[in-house]
Design a protein around this motif. Structure first.
Motif, PDB file in Angstrom:
ATOM      1  N   LEU A  55      -3.315   7.849   4.748  1.00 46.89           N
ATOM      2  CA  LEU A  55      -4.580   7.670   4.038  1.00 46.89           C
ATOM      3  C   LEU A  55      -4.828   8.806   3.057  1.00 46.89           C
ATOM      4  O   LEU A  55      -5.552   8.650   2.079  1.00 46.89           O
ATOM      5  N   GLY A  56      -4.202   9.946   3.336  1.00 44.37           N
ATOM      6  CA  GLY A  56      -4.277  11.060   2.394  1.00 44.37           C
ATOM      7  C   GLY A  56      -3.324  10.878   1.217  1.00 44.37           C
ATOM      8  O   GLY A  56      -3.228  11.731   0.353  1.00 44.37           O
ATOM      9  N   GLY A  57      -2.572   9.772   1.233  1.00 51.66           N
ATOM     10  CA  GLY A  57      -1.722   9.445   0.081  1.00 51.66           C
ATOM     11  C   GLY A  57      -0.249   9.783   0.264  1.00 51.66           C
ATOM     12  O   GLY A  57       0.535   9.698  -0.679  1.00 51.66           O
ATOM     13  N   MET A  58       0.153  10.177   1.483  1.00 51.35           N
ATOM     14  CA  MET A  58       1.551  10.552   1.682  1.00 51.35           C
ATOM     15  C   MET A  58       2.361   9.358   2.190  1.00 51.35           C
ATOM     16  O   MET A  58       1.856   8.571   2.981  1.00 51.35           O
ATOM     17  N   SER A 342     -10.808   3.892   1.162  1.00 47.64           N
ATOM     18  CA  SER A 342     -10.988   4.749  -0.008  1.00 47.64           C
ATOM     19  C   SER A 342      -9.772   5.642  -0.124  1.00 47.64           C
ATOM     20  O   SER A 342      -9.861   6.843   0.071  1.00 47.64           O
ATOM     21  N   LYS A 343      -8.621   5.054  -0.403  1.00 49.95           N
ATOM     22  CA  LYS A 343      -7.397   5.867  -0.508  1.00 49.95           C
ATOM     23  C   LYS A 343      -7.505   6.787  -1.706  1.00 49.95           C
ATOM     24  O   LYS A 343      -7.482   6.336  -2.836  1.00 49.95           O
ATOM     25  N   GLY A 344      -7.649   8.062  -1.412  1.00 49.57           N
ATOM     26  CA  GLY A 344      -7.752   9.029  -2.498  1.00 49.57           C
ATOM     27  C   GLY A 344      -9.124   9.022  -3.172  1.00 49.57           C
ATOM     28  O   GLY A 344      -9.432   9.892  -3.963  1.00 49.57           O
ATOM     29  N   GLY A 345      -9.950   8.012  -2.883  1.00 51.16           N
ATOM     30  CA  GLY A 345     -11.277   7.949  -3.497  1.00 51.16           C
ATOM     31  C   GLY A 345     -12.286   8.758  -2.708  1.00 51.16           C
ATOM     32  O   GLY A 345     -11.949   9.417  -1.727  1.00 51.16           O
ATOM     33  N   GLY A 346     -13.540   8.715  -3.107  1.00 47.71           N
ATOM     34  CA  GLY A 346     -14.575   9.478  -2.416  1.00 47.71           C
ATOM     35  C   GLY A 346     -14.915   8.848  -1.079  1.00 47.71           C
ATOM     36  O   GLY A 346     -14.809   7.641  -0.901  1.00 47.71           O
ATOM     37  N   LEU A 347     -15.295   9.680  -0.142  1.00 41.11           N
ATOM     38  CA  LEU A 347     -15.644   9.185   1.194  1.00 41.11           C
ATOM     39  C   LEU A 347     -17.123   9.358   1.478  1.00 41.11           C
ATOM     40  O   LEU A 347     -17.570   9.178   2.612  1.00 41.11           O
TER      41      LEU A 347
END
Ligand code: AMP
Ligand code: ZN
Length: 454
Positions: A55-58, A342-347
């Motif tokens: 979810l952090g994009g990795m 919200s992958k990489g988007g605001g939470l």
């Protein structure tokens, strides 16, 4: 994401050594019976780690093996008179069903030990050639721990323990042993009567691999000589992981695992789980008592993975309550369309909760933040953040239960409604008071009314 590394005893930043994909290995289940909730504490936290990274994009590559040949699987399959493959297949299936119920992502690769005997034999040959192993008279092969100067570094064996192991000049033939029994460990076990028909050919005669070898061989095949992280419960640090490290570094070089991630053992009612005290719970034991897998998962992530976690019936009750509260908040207040990541988007207001997960997987603190910010959630971004944090914890929410109104109360409410329709205000007030005495109230709308607990 930052995580505590058992090797350096420091919290380190996780990033893929190849700059692309984070490659990690988890020691999988020994399939000789159903996995217990302690095993699942470890598998669930590994799942949370993967979810947070992704979810952090990795990108990740997750390998988890199936141990389907060792002392225990052979002993128990022989005991019940089944072929090893049939015996382990049923427990592997059961394990998969439990993982699915617990909402654990499937590893990308799930290799089995039995299917990698040639790879294990090849690794032994390499070790013999390089002088790190020797064959004994009976056709077994052992790893020579004095041939590897870093032996003991991961589990921080002290000098006394190591010296003892070296001077004893003994060999350990069983798969598991304690630190005060340090010894040359077995790579290939010669065939014995009690193994039944579970033996394979090798240059040293018929036999089977020692337990520690399978992970080293499968890691080399699927992740290479250097990979990002290796994981298991704390009991695996010694001897299993110490021995894997020795075998791998000595046979093929490379760094092996760059980081090590170990979780603390689960206790039940404050004690080590044990069959004899009836505390070795499986998922189906708990399902029989009415608990859902999601409630079990919630308990398992209720404490930081490095802290002691004590499983009790009260903790299950609390989990049910907590999941119910989350479900109700989402039902009553969430902005439609919030079930998107919200992958990489605001939470939104839940950014803090996700941050806690990225700081050494602090699941307990993340849950705390989740609850603390429920009342502040307003925007679509907030609620997408909520959904993202739930997803990273692997939690799914139950359908909030409708309120069950007892018949007597429903009748009183109906009488009150009729009295109001007839403009009999005195009667209406009497019914209202009666309802209140029973702990209920009525909310009137234009078309009808709703009965609610006070
Ligand atoms: P096994 O099936 O025995 O090979 O164990 C599978 C995984 O569960 C390993 O990572 C073990 O370290 C882990 N494990 C075993 N017992 C517990 C426990 N009580 N709490 C947490 N993890 C455990
Ligand atoms: Zn392993």
């Amino acid at each position: 994401m930052r995580l505590f590394d058992t090797l350096t005893r420091e919290v380190v930043l996780l990033k893929p050594v190849d700059g692309k994909v984070f490659r990690f290995y988890c020691c999988g289940p020994t399939v000789y019976g159903p996995a217990h909730i302690g095993n699942f504490r470890t598998f669930v936290i590994q799942d949370v780690m993967r979810r947070v990274l992704e979810l952090g994009g990795m990108k990740t590559k997750h390998v988890r093996n199936i141990t389907d040949v060792d002392d225990k699987t052979i002993r128990d399959s022989v005991g019940v008179g089944m072929k090893l493959a049939d015996f382990t297949a049923q427990w592997r299936e059961r394990f998969h069903a439990d993982c699915e119920a617990l909402n654990c992502l499937k590893p990308h690769i799930e290799p089995s030990a039995v299917e990698h005997i040639p790879e294990q034999v090849a690794m032994i040959e390499e070790l013999l050639e390089k002088g790190h192993a020797y064959a004994s008279e009976d056709g077994s092969v052992y790893f020579k721990i004095t041939s590897f100067s870093e032996y003991g570094k991961l589990s921080r064996l002290d000098k006394r323990e190591l010296d003892l192991g070296k001077t004893q000049n003994e060999r350990a033939n069983s798969d598991e042993y304690e630190k005060d029994n340090i010894a040359d460990f077995v790579l290939w076990k010669c065939r014995r009567d009690e193994d039944g028909d579970n033996y394979w050919d090798s240059p040293w005669g018929e036999g089977r691999p020692g337990w520690h070898l399978e992970c080293s061989a499968m890691i080399l095949k699927y992740l290479g000589r250097t990979f990002d992280l290796h994981s298991g419960g704390e009991d695996l640090v010694f001897p299993h992981h110490e021995n894997e490290l020795a075998q791998s570094k000595c046979s093929c070089g490379g760094e092996f695992a760059r980081h090590w991630f170990h979780s603390t053992h689960l206790l039940v009612n404050g004690k080590k789980m044990s069959k004899s005290s009836g505390t070795l719970y499986t998922l189906s034991d708990l399902a029989n008592e009415g608990w859902t897998s999601m409630e079990v998962r919630y308990v398992l992530i209720g404490a930081n993975y490095r802290k002691q976690l004590n499983f009790t019936m009260e903790s299950l009750h609390a989990a049910r309550e907590a999941l119910g509260r989350l479900a109700k908040a989402a039902k009553d207040h969430a902005v439609p369309g919030y079930r998107e990541l919200s992958k990489g988007g605001g939470l939104g207001v839940f950014a803090g909760a996700f941050k806690r997960l990225n700081e050494d997987l602090n699941t307990a603190a993340a849950l705390g933040e989740l609850f603390a910010n429920l009342k502040n959630a307003r925007s679509l971004e907030d609620w997408r953040g909520f959904f993202t944090v739930l997803t990273s914890l692997g939690l799914t929410l139950p359908e909030p239960k409708g309120i069950e109104v007892p018949e007597k109360i429903a009748k009183l409410a109906e009488c009150r409604w009729e009295a109001r329709q007839n403009k009999d205000w005195a009667a209406s007030d009497r019914y209202r008071d009666q309802l209140a005495e029973n702990g209920w109230m009525v909310k009137d709308g234009r078309e009808g009314y709703e009965v609610l607990p006070l």
